[in-house]
Design an enzyme around this catalytic site. Structure first.
Site, short mmCIF file in Angstrom:
data_model
loop_
_atom_site.label_atom_id
_atom_site.label_comp_id
_atom_site.label_asym_id
_atom_site.label_seq_id
_atom_site.Cartn_x
_atom_site.Cartn_y
_atom_site.Cartn_z
N LEU A 195 15.01 28.52 36.89
CA LEU A 195 14.16 28.85 35.74
C LEU A 195 12.91 27.97 35.81
O LEU A 195 13.01 26.78 36.12
CB LEU A 195 14.90 28.55 34.43
CG LEU A 195 15.76 29.63 33.80
CD1 LEU A 195 16.46 29.06 32.57
CD2 LEU A 195 14.95 30.86 33.41
N ASP A 196 11.75 28.55 35.49
CA ASP A 196 10.52 27.76 35.45
C ASP A 196 10.63 26.68 34.37
O ASP A 196 11.33 26.88 33.36
CB ASP A 196 9.32 28.65 35.13
CG ASP A 196 8.97 29.58 36.29
OD1 ASP A 196 9.30 29.25 37.43
OD2 ASP A 196 8.35 30.64 36.02
N PRO A 197 9.94 25.55 34.53
CA PRO A 197 9.98 24.49 33.52
C PRO A 197 9.62 24.96 32.11
O PRO A 197 10.19 24.48 31.13
CB PRO A 197 8.96 23.47 34.04
CG PRO A 197 9.00 23.65 35.52
CD PRO A 197 9.18 25.13 35.73
N ALA A 255 10.27 27.78 30.79
CA ALA A 255 11.28 28.69 30.27
C ALA A 255 12.49 27.89 29.82
O ALA A 255 12.74 26.78 30.29
CB ALA A 255 11.70 29.70 31.34
N ARG A 260 6.76 36.76 34.59
CA ARG A 260 5.32 36.44 34.52
C ARG A 260 4.49 37.59 35.09
O ARG A 260 3.45 37.96 34.55
CB ARG A 260 5.03 35.16 35.29
CG ARG A 260 5.49 33.91 34.58
CD ARG A 260 5.14 32.67 35.38
NE ARG A 260 5.96 32.51 36.56
CZ ARG A 260 5.53 32.04 37.73
NH1 ARG A 260 4.25 31.74 37.88
NH2 ARG A 260 6.35 31.88 38.74
#
Length: 228
Positions: A51-53, A55, A186
């Site tokens: 997971l992206d930071p 998120a 995104r």
């Protein structure tokens, strides 16, 4: 649970906090287990899907022999909720970078948003964002992006099983999406804005499910440590 159970194999459901990397969350769990049970460096642990930071949400962590299940879990469908902000874009397609362009939104209606949803259902071609960890010529794409270099990124086939709007309040649109492995939310935000003849970026994201694993059964890394 005992030391032996984690060595044999367990699945730990973590609710990743905002601005934590997936590696930080995994590391917190790993060190909590190592300290509690005096495990050595060879203790196996990994997560099924980064997971992206920016998120939050579900991170499925596997220990011991269950690390062999990571590829199987990664293949399962994923569910996300979040917010698209319309009328602007960013180079990273989310809030990691500053706004670079603005667009009109006065022509956008709830009806036009609902019609646009239909364009993204089923199997579609999607281009991953340049700000991503995918590799090209031995380098991560985000390395090229941060150097200001433009590189060609190939599209890939993904599948959107379900795509719904939960709130329409311009410039914000809340959504829920169920999608296949390899989907970049995104990119979905960016392409959704283009389809509306405007722009959009992802301003909030939460992963709520991977296969049968649900974030409602997950705990934060801090709570996991306290509960050991």
């Amino acid at each position: 649970m005992s030391k032996e159970s984690f060595l044999e194999g367990q699945i730990v459901l973590i609710d990743k906090p905002y601005e934590w990397s997936s590696f930080q969350a995994l590391n917190k769990v790993k060190w909590a287990l190592r300290k509690k049970f005096e495990l050595n460096k060879k203790f196996k642990i990994g997560h099924a899907g980064t997971l992206d930071p920016l998120a939050t949400g579900l991170l499925v962590i596997c220990t011991g022999k269950f690390t062999k299940r990571i590829p199987e879990i990664q293949e399962q469908t994923k569910e996300y909720t979040g917010t698209f902000t319309l009328g602007a874009t960013t180079p990273s397609y989310d809030l990691e970078t500053e706004l670079d362009k603005t667009y009109p939104i006065s022509h956008i209606t709830e009806d036009s948003v609902q019609r646009t949803l239909e364009l993204f259902k089923g199997k579609i071609e999607q281009t991953p964002p340049l700000f991503s960890a995918l590799k090209k010529e031995g380098k991560r794409l985000y390395e090229f992006a941060r150097e200001g270099k433009q590189v060609e990124v190939k599209s890939r086939t993904i599948e959107i099983h379900s795509f719904e709007i939960a709130r329409f309040d311009l410039p914000e649109v809340d959504f829920k999406v169920i999608c296949s492995k390899g989907t970049y939310i995104r990119s979905l935000a960016h392409e959704f804005g283009q389809a509306l003849h405007s722009g959009a970026y992802l301003s909030a994201l939460r992963r709520t499910r991977i296969g049968s694993f649900n974030v409602s059964n997950a705990v934060t890394p801090e709570v996991f440590k306290q509960n050991l």
